[in-house]
Design a protein around this motif. Structure first.
Motif, mmCIF file in Angstrom:
data_model
loop_
_atom_site.group_PDB
_atom_site.id
_atom_site.type_symbol
_atom_site.label_atom_id
_atom_site.label_comp_id
_atom_site.label_asym_id
_atom_site.label_seq_id
_atom_site.Cartn_x
_atom_site.Cartn_y
_atom_site.Cartn_z
ATOM 1 N N ALA A 100 -12.102 -18.092 -34.595
ATOM 2 C CA ALA A 100 -11.074 -16.964 -34.967
ATOM 3 C C ALA A 100 -11.253 -16.469 -36.131
ATOM 4 C CB ALA A 100 -9.594 -17.777 -35.050
ATOM 5 N N ASP A 101 -11.909 -17.224 -37.169
ATOM 6 C CA ASP A 101 -11.958 -16.548 -38.748
ATOM 7 C C ASP A 101 -13.181 -15.453 -38.273
ATOM 8 O OD1 ASP A 101 -9.944 -18.065 -39.453
ATOM 9 O OD2 ASP A 101 -11.487 -19.649 -40.608
ATOM 10 N N THR A 132 -14.233 -13.854 -36.030
ATOM 11 C CA THR A 132 -13.763 -12.842 -34.993
ATOM 12 C C THR A 132 -12.790 -11.790 -36.000
ATOM 13 O OG1 THR A 132 -13.577 -13.914 -32.904
ATOM 14 C CG2 THR A 132 -12.368 -12.059 -33.213
ATOM 15 N N ALA A 133 -12.167 -12.425 -36.959
ATOM 16 C CA ALA A 133 -11.341 -11.701 -37.964
ATOM 17 C C ALA A 133 -12.325 -10.854 -38.802
ATOM 18 C CB ALA A 133 -10.441 -12.707 -38.329
ATOM 19 N N ARG A 154 -13.377 -8.049 -36.811
ATOM 20 C CA ARG A 154 -12.559 -6.967 -36.580
ATOM 21 C C ARG A 154 -12.223 -6.266 -37.640
ATOM 22 N NH1 ARG A 154 -8.964 -10.238 -35.297
ATOM 23 N NH2 ARG A 154 -8.767 -9.700 -32.826
ATOM 24 N N ASP A 155 -12.048 -6.709 -38.923
ATOM 25 C CA ASP A 155 -12.261 -5.947 -40.156
ATOM 26 C C ASP A 155 -13.465 -5.252 -40.368
ATOM 27 O OD1 ASP A 155 -11.039 -5.479 -42.842
ATOM 28 O OD2 ASP A 155 -12.858 -6.592 -43.548
#
Length: 267
Positions: A192-193, A195-196, A199-200
């Motif tokens: 998740a980190d 992917t975040a 995304r940014d």
């Protein structure tokens, strides 16, 4: 006559999504087979595959006339390597692990002729100019060269806005696996980190008006990356596909053989 149009660069400029596939078998024959599979681009890998300049050039040749555009990833951003592969006819190059503005600016100069850059003038000896048959090659080559830089670390992410602002950087390709490793999440590109962070990065790349790229072997992850705004994406490799297909075929046969044996036993 000008340099050939680069369809991949044109597509990125127009934000037309480009689907790709990784070529790592280091074989022109394999590259030619893959070029008929319908992908918009094929990444000929010189970083993790056992390729040198002649073998990379041979695979670029193998893709000529196909619908799949050759993107060549060099092992490092050395000016002499860039010069040789461009002279051999590659029009799109990807450079791994770019972390600073200075490095990105040096790469831009390496793919451009003077006075805007420092690419050596020797295309008369290579495929790029059709061996001097393209009379206007020197004057028109720069606009058809596509430079993709890979952002694969926290340092690269920190410099991303400034790198994306550089004229001559056509796309920024996020490397999930190396980024995950640099974030202390080795082997967890889908975390998740990570992917975040992707995304940014995609949002910042889009804000700069540049194309964002990525690669994954997970189709669910691929769909997510597309939703996040990936402009060009690779969804598999020849090596992993060959491993999976040959292993699956063996297991299928052995399973059939076991079923046949069991069925004929009378039980």
């Amino acid at each position: 006559m000008p340099a050939p149009i680069n369809p991949f660069k044109a597509a990125l400029n127009e934000r037309r999504f480009q689907l790709g596939f990784w070529v790592a078998l280091a074989s022109p024959y394999a590259a030619e087979i893959l070029s008929g599979s319908g992908y918009d681009w094929l990444l000929i890998d010189g970083e993790h595959a056992p390729n040198d300049i002649p073998s990379l050039a041979a695979q670029v040749q193998a893709l000529k006339g196909s619908q799949s555009h050759a993107v060549v990833r060099l092992p490092v951003g050395e000016t002499w390597m860039i010069k040789q592969i461009l002279d051999a006819g590659a029009q799109t190059v990807m450079i791994p692990m770019v972390e600073t503005v200075e490095e990105a600016e040096r790469l831009v100069r390496a793919v451009r002729y003077p006075p805007r850059g420092d690419r050596g003038v020797g295309a008369a000896l290579g495929r790029a100019s059709s061996f001097s048959r393209i009379g206007d090659y020197l004057e028109t080559a720069d606009r058809e060269i596509c430079l993709i830089v890979q952002i694969e670390s926290r340092a690269g992410l920190a410099a991303l806005d400034r790198i994306a602002a550089i004229d001559g950087v056509d796309g920024l390709f996020i490397g999930p696996s190396d980024l995950a490793a640099d974030m202390g999440l080795l082997g967890q590109p889908g975390h998740a980190d990570v992917t975040a962070a992707i995304r940014d990065a995609f949002a910042r790349i889009a804000k700069a008006g540049k194309a964002s790229g990525i690669m994954t072997l997970n189709l669910d992850q691929a769909r997510l990356y597309r939703e996040l705004g990936a402009d060009f994406m690779a969804i598999g490799t020849d090596v992993t596909t060959l491993v999976e297909a040959t292993t699956r075929l063996r297991l299928q046969y052995q399973g059939d053989e076991t079923s046949h044996t069991t069925g004929s036993s009378g039980y």
